[in-house]
Scaffold this motif. Structure first.
Motif, PDB file in Angstrom:
ATOM      1  N   GLU A 239       0.762  -1.117   0.061  1.00 45.52           N
ATOM      2  CA  GLU A 239      -0.137   0.054  -0.034  1.00 45.52           C
ATOM      3  C   GLU A 239       0.865   1.286   0.056  1.00 45.52           C
ATOM      4  O   GLU A 239       0.911   2.061  -0.854  1.00 45.52           O
ATOM      5  CB  GLU A 239      -1.061  -0.030   1.218  1.00 45.52           C
ATOM      6  CG  GLU A 239      -2.120  -1.266   1.229  1.00 45.52           C
ATOM      7  CD  GLU A 239      -2.895  -1.037   2.330  1.00 45.52           C
ATOM      8  OE1 GLU A 239      -4.305  -1.270   2.413  1.00 45.52           O
ATOM      9  OE2 GLU A 239      -2.088  -1.087   3.625  1.00 45.52           O
ATOM     10  N   GLY A 321      -8.302  -1.301   6.512  1.00 47.83           N
ATOM     11  CA  GLY A 321      -8.646  -2.453   5.588  1.00 47.83           C
ATOM     12  C   GLY A 321      -8.139  -3.467   6.778  1.00 47.83           C
ATOM     13  O   GLY A 321      -7.319  -3.825   7.302  1.00 47.83           O
ATOM     14  N   GLU A 323      -8.040  -6.883   6.441  1.00 46.02           N
ATOM     15  CA  GLU A 323      -7.292  -7.906   5.883  1.00 46.02           C
ATOM     16  C   GLU A 323      -5.802  -7.799   6.408  1.00 46.02           C
ATOM     17  O   GLU A 323      -5.265  -8.787   6.488  1.00 46.02           O
ATOM     18  CB  GLU A 323      -7.581  -8.198   4.394  1.00 46.02           C
ATOM     19  CG  GLU A 323      -8.935  -8.601   3.926  1.00 46.02           C
ATOM     20  CD  GLU A 323      -9.252 -10.003   4.308  1.00 46.02           C
ATOM     21  OE1 GLU A 323      -8.103 -10.714   4.497  1.00 46.02           O
ATOM     22  OE2 GLU A 323     -10.236 -10.447   4.839  1.00 46.02           O
ATOM     23  N   TYR A 324      -5.297  -6.580   6.380  1.00 40.95           N
ATOM     24  CA  TYR A 324      -3.874  -6.420   6.434  1.00 40.95           C
ATOM     25  C   TYR A 324      -3.629  -5.422   7.605  1.00 40.95           C
ATOM     26  O   TYR A 324      -2.508  -5.042   7.876  1.00 40.95           O
ATOM     27  CB  TYR A 324      -3.108  -5.862   5.193  1.00 40.95           C
ATOM     28  CG  TYR A 324      -3.338  -6.857   4.083  1.00 40.95           C
ATOM     29  CD1 TYR A 324      -2.227  -7.776   4.018  1.00 40.95           C
ATOM     30  CD2 TYR A 324      -4.193  -6.662   2.923  1.00 40.95           C
ATOM     31  CE1 TYR A 324      -2.325  -8.750   3.095  1.00 40.95           C
ATOM     32  CE2 TYR A 324      -4.100  -7.760   2.051  1.00 40.95           C
ATOM     33  CZ  TYR A 324      -3.141  -8.604   2.010  1.00 40.95           C
ATOM     34  OH  TYR A 324      -3.375  -9.731   1.353  1.00 40.95           O
ATOM     35  N   SER A 342     -12.952  -4.516   4.266  1.00 37.11           N
ATOM     36  CA  SER A 342     -12.051  -5.664   4.072  1.00 37.11           C
ATOM     37  C   SER A 342     -10.635  -5.158   3.552  1.00 37.11           C
ATOM     38  O   SER A 342      -9.889  -5.684   3.928  1.00 37.11           O
ATOM     39  CB  SER A 342     -12.625  -6.648   3.109  1.00 37.11           C
ATOM     40  OG  SER A 342     -13.790  -7.378   3.701  1.00 37.11           O
ATOM     41  N   TYR A 343     -10.690  -4.342   2.437  1.00 36.15           N
ATOM     42  CA  TYR A 343      -9.678  -3.782   2.028  1.00 36.15           C
ATOM     43  C   TYR A 343      -9.735  -2.361   1.832  1.00 36.15           C
ATOM     44  O   TYR A 343     -10.848  -1.737   1.587  1.00 36.15           O
ATOM     45  CB  TYR A 343      -9.545  -4.417   0.327  1.00 36.15           C
ATOM     46  CG  TYR A 343      -9.535  -5.825   0.454  1.00 36.15           C
ATOM     47  CD1 TYR A 343      -8.254  -6.821   0.758  1.00 36.15           C
ATOM     48  CD2 TYR A 343     -10.362  -6.472  -0.007  1.00 36.15           C
ATOM     49  CE1 TYR A 343      -8.259  -8.041   0.682  1.00 36.15           C
ATOM     50  CE2 TYR A 343     -10.610  -8.073  -0.265  1.00 36.15           C
ATOM     51  CZ  TYR A 343      -9.458  -8.592   0.235  1.00 36.15           C
ATOM     52  OH  TYR A 343      -9.392  -9.850   0.212  1.00 36.15           O
ATOM     53  N   LEU A 347      -5.693  -0.592  -2.042  1.00 36.10           N
ATOM     54  CA  LEU A 347      -5.644  -1.911  -2.443  1.00 36.10           C
ATOM     55  C   LEU A 347      -6.576  -1.809  -3.653  1.00 36.10           C
ATOM     56  O   LEU A 347      -6.318  -2.525  -4.642  1.00 36.10           O
ATOM     57  CB  LEU A 347      -5.909  -2.992  -1.383  1.00 36.10           C
ATOM     58  CG  LEU A 347      -4.772  -3.108  -0.503  1.00 36.10           C
ATOM     59  CD1 LEU A 347      -4.998  -4.416   0.360  1.00 36.10           C
ATOM     60  CD2 LEU A 347      -3.312  -3.496  -1.268  1.00 36.10           C
ATOM     61  N   THR A 348      -7.788  -1.557  -3.509  1.00 33.19           N
ATOM     62  CA  THR A 348      -8.704  -1.491  -4.528  1.00 33.19           C
ATOM     63  C   THR A 348      -8.437  -0.709  -5.708  1.00 33.19           C
ATOM     64  O   THR A 348      -8.812  -0.921  -7.043  1.00 33.19           O
ATOM     65  CB  THR A 348     -10.107  -1.200  -4.062  1.00 33.19           C
ATOM     66  OG1 THR A 348     -10.160   0.014  -3.482  1.00 33.19           O
ATOM     67  CG2 THR A 348     -10.660  -2.379  -2.960  1.00 33.19           C
ATOM     68  N   TRP A 531      -3.049  -9.157  -3.828  1.00 34.12           N
ATOM     69  CA  TRP A 531      -4.545  -9.048  -3.493  1.00 34.12           C
ATOM     70  C   TRP A 531      -4.967  -7.877  -3.898  1.00 34.12           C
ATOM     71  O   TRP A 531      -4.113  -6.775  -4.085  1.00 34.12           O
ATOM     72  CB  TRP A 531      -4.608  -9.720  -2.037  1.00 34.12           C
ATOM     73  CG  TRP A 531      -4.421 -11.004  -1.758  1.00 34.12           C
ATOM     74  CD1 TRP A 531      -3.276 -11.648  -1.999  1.00 34.12           C
ATOM     75  CD2 TRP A 531      -5.405 -11.943  -1.671  1.00 34.12           C
ATOM     76  NE1 TRP A 531      -3.645 -13.192  -1.718  1.00 34.12           N
ATOM     77  CE2 TRP A 531      -4.657 -13.299  -1.465  1.00 34.12           C
ATOM     78  CE3 TRP A 531      -6.923 -11.732  -1.198  1.00 34.12           C
ATOM     79  CZ2 TRP A 531      -5.454 -14.212  -1.347  1.00 34.12           C
ATOM     80  CZ3 TRP A 531      -7.475 -13.143  -1.391  1.00 34.12           C
ATOM     81  CH2 TRP A 531      -6.774 -14.273  -0.997  1.00 34.12           C
ATOM     82  N   PRO A 532      -6.376  -7.634  -3.970  1.00 31.84           N
ATOM     83  CA  PRO A 532      -7.263  -8.780  -3.584  1.00 31.84           C
ATOM     84  C   PRO A 532      -7.915  -9.097  -5.159  1.00 31.84           C
ATOM     85  O   PRO A 532      -9.129  -9.561  -4.892  1.00 31.84           O
ATOM     86  CB  PRO A 532      -8.429  -7.945  -3.018  1.00 31.84           C
ATOM     87  CG  PRO A 532      -8.057  -6.392  -3.479  1.00 31.84           C
ATOM     88  CD  PRO A 532      -6.820  -6.246  -3.918  1.00 31.84           C
TER      89      PRO A 532
END
Length: 672
Positions: A239, A321, A323-324, A342-343, A347-348, A531-532
């Motif tokens: 990121e 996020g 997830e991380y 989630s993210y 990331l997205t 990911w993701p």
């Protein structure tokens, strides 16, 4: 699963008098039932480090200590200094959790690594053939007395991990105890240091968006979020690297560096090891000013204190996020000041490549294909001589890649596997396990490169002799799965999990399957598993501009393994009526092994796709091979991308059929 089958086959060989199998088992894996126990040379003596860890557990009044196989950023690939499971157990696989009590020690890992664990661990350790947190919790409940506390490092737990342990232990009168000072680090006297290398920023020729443009774009997503966050906390290493167009050298095979970022609407805090930021990079980041596009550099080790200070401010809300973000940072933020997804939006956003990223990532795959073509051509000549091994093949392809423009090394440890070793989906050769390549065995090579303009990942499976009927049919059905996904047209926003079965359907028809995922995202000089993006249930919906691998396979225990892996970019599809439809455009450019393809079971649409793909390889690789003066490699490529006829059962049979047809026409003409 593959590894369990290997163990079973070796045990049966010993019982039935096949001495080669029995000796291989006795020599390469531990046997703790003997007195004294048999330990192979690859096993690590862990008695002293376990003793020292247990001594540090006593004053903390904990009955057990959990050691996850990740780092503070919940990375898939970790630096040597974060390989705590490997240090404590001797096991070097990429997935595993260790637990230590005062009297026992156990490792949990999945079937890919059972054989490896038996080769590397001494008899201080139990091997638990499971990876679920519920399995670990059951073991803890049986070993920890009621009322006992179980220690863990909150920097190495995700929110989901902590929650899962709590749920599984909740009714047992055992509880978790957060211990931020890692106990393994305290007994690891020769823990590797952080690399001294300075961070660097990407050259302008490989970026379309400056870091200032990216910051503005992410801030717009913060501003537009209806839950009104005031800050975004970034924990995943890719990121921060993406946001600032920076790269480092902290993680093997991945150009990342230890970092966190806190981004508000008028401040940017970058947490790094300050001594690694040279003056030119400080100027690049505008670190000497105080404006909204000035990066304030802060010491990496101060992230907890600084986040605490920010959270103490009135009227703030921090977006993370889940997830991380590790549990240590999460527990600093009270629920009323927390926003989760989630993210993160970084990331997205990063998942969709811009025009420049798409173009240069395609270019990187062209150059990378040169190295793989060179490998396959070389092996075709060298293997019949009986001198090459899995290791020499891996070394060769990486050496070839190093000659390509903008090469930055391999993107992961090369999987170079022959015969039964290829039945282990993620096997990598060592001096102890390396096999000599043979014309009588299938060979699987899964490799990739890091380039300044992109990251690559490709798998090809070949046979230099005469494959069995099962090998040919299994290979062809794996190829059918690859083609079926690649040629699919789908609405934008479709999740990969909803089409993943297309990669398995042809195998399912024979009662065959594979035990790994069907694909993952890939980056631009980033992680090879990005990911993701991908085909799993927790991946985000597909959009145009995303890159993903497509990699079905089949693995016959103790015999052979097959995997085909291509990277594809998601592009708009031309349809008769709809406008918002997508499909895949394959950017990996290496032909498949013709002798393993049984065209008689391919549909006409699959055969058409295959021939069109080979036309693309010729169109793109021909000029590149000419430019590099690789004329022999070009001839090999042309020979192996000849179009398949519409009938026949294999490439070679089809050629023979055409010859017979020509002969029949000649005879008919002579009669007439």
């Amino acid at each position: 699963m593959p590894s369990f089958g290997w163990l079973l086959a070796l045990s049966l060989a010993a019982l039935t008098g096949h001495s080669i199998g029995a000796v291989a088992f006795e020599m390469t894996e531990r046997n703790c039932s003997l007195s004294p126990p048999h330990l192979p040379s690859t096993a690590v003596n862990t008695a002293l480090r376990l003793q020292e860890l247990r001594e540090r557990m006593l004053p903390l009044n904990i009955s057990a200590y959990i050691i996850p196989g990740t780092d503070a950023h919940l990375s898939e690939y970790i630096a040597p200094r974060d390989a705590r499971v490997a240090f404590m157990t001797g096991f070097t696989g990429s997935a595993g959790t260790a637990v230590v009590t005062q009297t026992k020690a156990a490792l949990w890992t999945d079937s890919r690594y059972w054989v490896q664990a038996e080769r590397q661990m001494d008899c201080n350790w139990e091997l638990e053939k499971d990876v679920s947190i519920s399995s670990i919790a059951e073991w803890l409940i049986s070993e920890v007395p009621p009322g006992g506390e179980i220690g863990f490092d909150p920097f190495l737990f995700s929110l989901e991990t902590q929650d899962s342990y709590s749920i599984n232990l909740d009714s047992s009168n055992r509880s978790l105890k957060s211990i931020p000072a890692n106990l393994v680090d305290q007994v690891w006297k020769e823990r590797p240091p952080i690399p001294p290398d300075s961070l660097t920023h990407l050259p302008s020729r490989v970026i379309q968006r400056s870091w200032q443009m990216k910051v503005d774009h992410i801030r717009s997503q913060i501003r537009d979020n209806p839950y009104e966050p005031t800050a975004l906390l970034l924990s995943a290493l890719d990121e921060t690297a993406w946001l600032f167009n920076l790269r480092g050298n902290d993680i093997p095979y991945n150009p990342f560096f230890y970092s966190y970022t806190l981004l508000t609407m008028d401040e940017i805090w970058l947490f790094v090891h300050m001594e690694r930021v040279p003056d030119d990079l400080r100027a690049y980041l505008n670190s000497s000013c105080d404006g909204p596009l000035c990066v304030q550099l802060k010491s990496y080790d101060t992230v907890v204190d600084e986040v605490k200070k920010y959270v103490a401010r009135p009227g703030i809300k921090v977006w993370i996020g889940t997830e991380y973000t590790n549990y240590a940072l999460y527990e600093l933020i009270t629920e009323d000041k927390l926003l989760t997804s989630s993210y993160s939006p970084v990331l997205t956003t990063k998942a969709v490549k811009d025009e420049t990223e798409q173009r240069i990532l395609r270019d990187a795959h062209v150059r990378d294909a040169v190295a793989v073509i060179q490998l396959l051509m070389w092996l075709e000549k060298a293997v019949p001589q009986g001198k090459e091994t899995e290791l020499t093949a891996a070394e060769y392809v990486n050496e070839r890649r190093s000659k390509q423009k903008d090469s930055r090394g391999p993107s992961f440890e090369t999987i170079s596997a022959s015969g039964p070793n290829a039945a282990l989906a993620h096997y990598s050769p060592t001096k102890e396990t390396c096999r000599t390549l043979s014309v009588d065995e299938m060979y699987l090579v899964d490799s990739g490169g890091q380039y300044l303009d992109g990251t690559t990942d490709i798998t090809r499976t070949v046979h230099w002799g005469t494959p069995t009927a099962l090998q040919r049919e299994a290979f062809t059905r794996v190829l059918m799965g690859c083609i079926e996904i690649s040629r699919t047209i789908f609405p934008s926003g479709t999740r990969g999990a909803n089409m993943e079965m297309l990669g398995r359907r042809a195998l399912w028809e024979l009662g065959l399957n594979y035990g790994h995922g069907t694909g993952h995202g890939v980056g631009n000089y980033f992680g090879v598993h990005e990911w993701p993006v991908g085909f799993q249930t927790n991946n985000i919906p597909f959009r145009s501009g995303m890159f993903t691998s497509i990699e079905p396979g089949y693995y016959k225990d103790n015999d052979f393994g097959i995997r085909i892996e291509d990277i594809a970019v998601i592009v708009p599809a031309q349809t008769k009526h709809g406008n918002n439809y997508l499909t895949f455009d394959t950017v990996s450019l290496v032909p498949y092994d013709r002798k393993l393809i049984d065209t008689s079971i391919l549909t006409s649409e699959q055969l058409q796709w295959l021939n069109k793909y080979y036309e693309t390889i010729r169109r793109l690789m021909g000029p590149e091979l000419d430019k590099q003066g690789l004329h022999e490699e070009k001839e090999w490529m042309l020979k192996n991308t000849e179009p398949f006829p519409a009938n026949g059962s294999s490439a070679s049979v089809c050629t023979s059929s055409l010859t017979l047809l020509a002969l029949a026409v000649t005879l008919l003409q002579s009669i007439i």
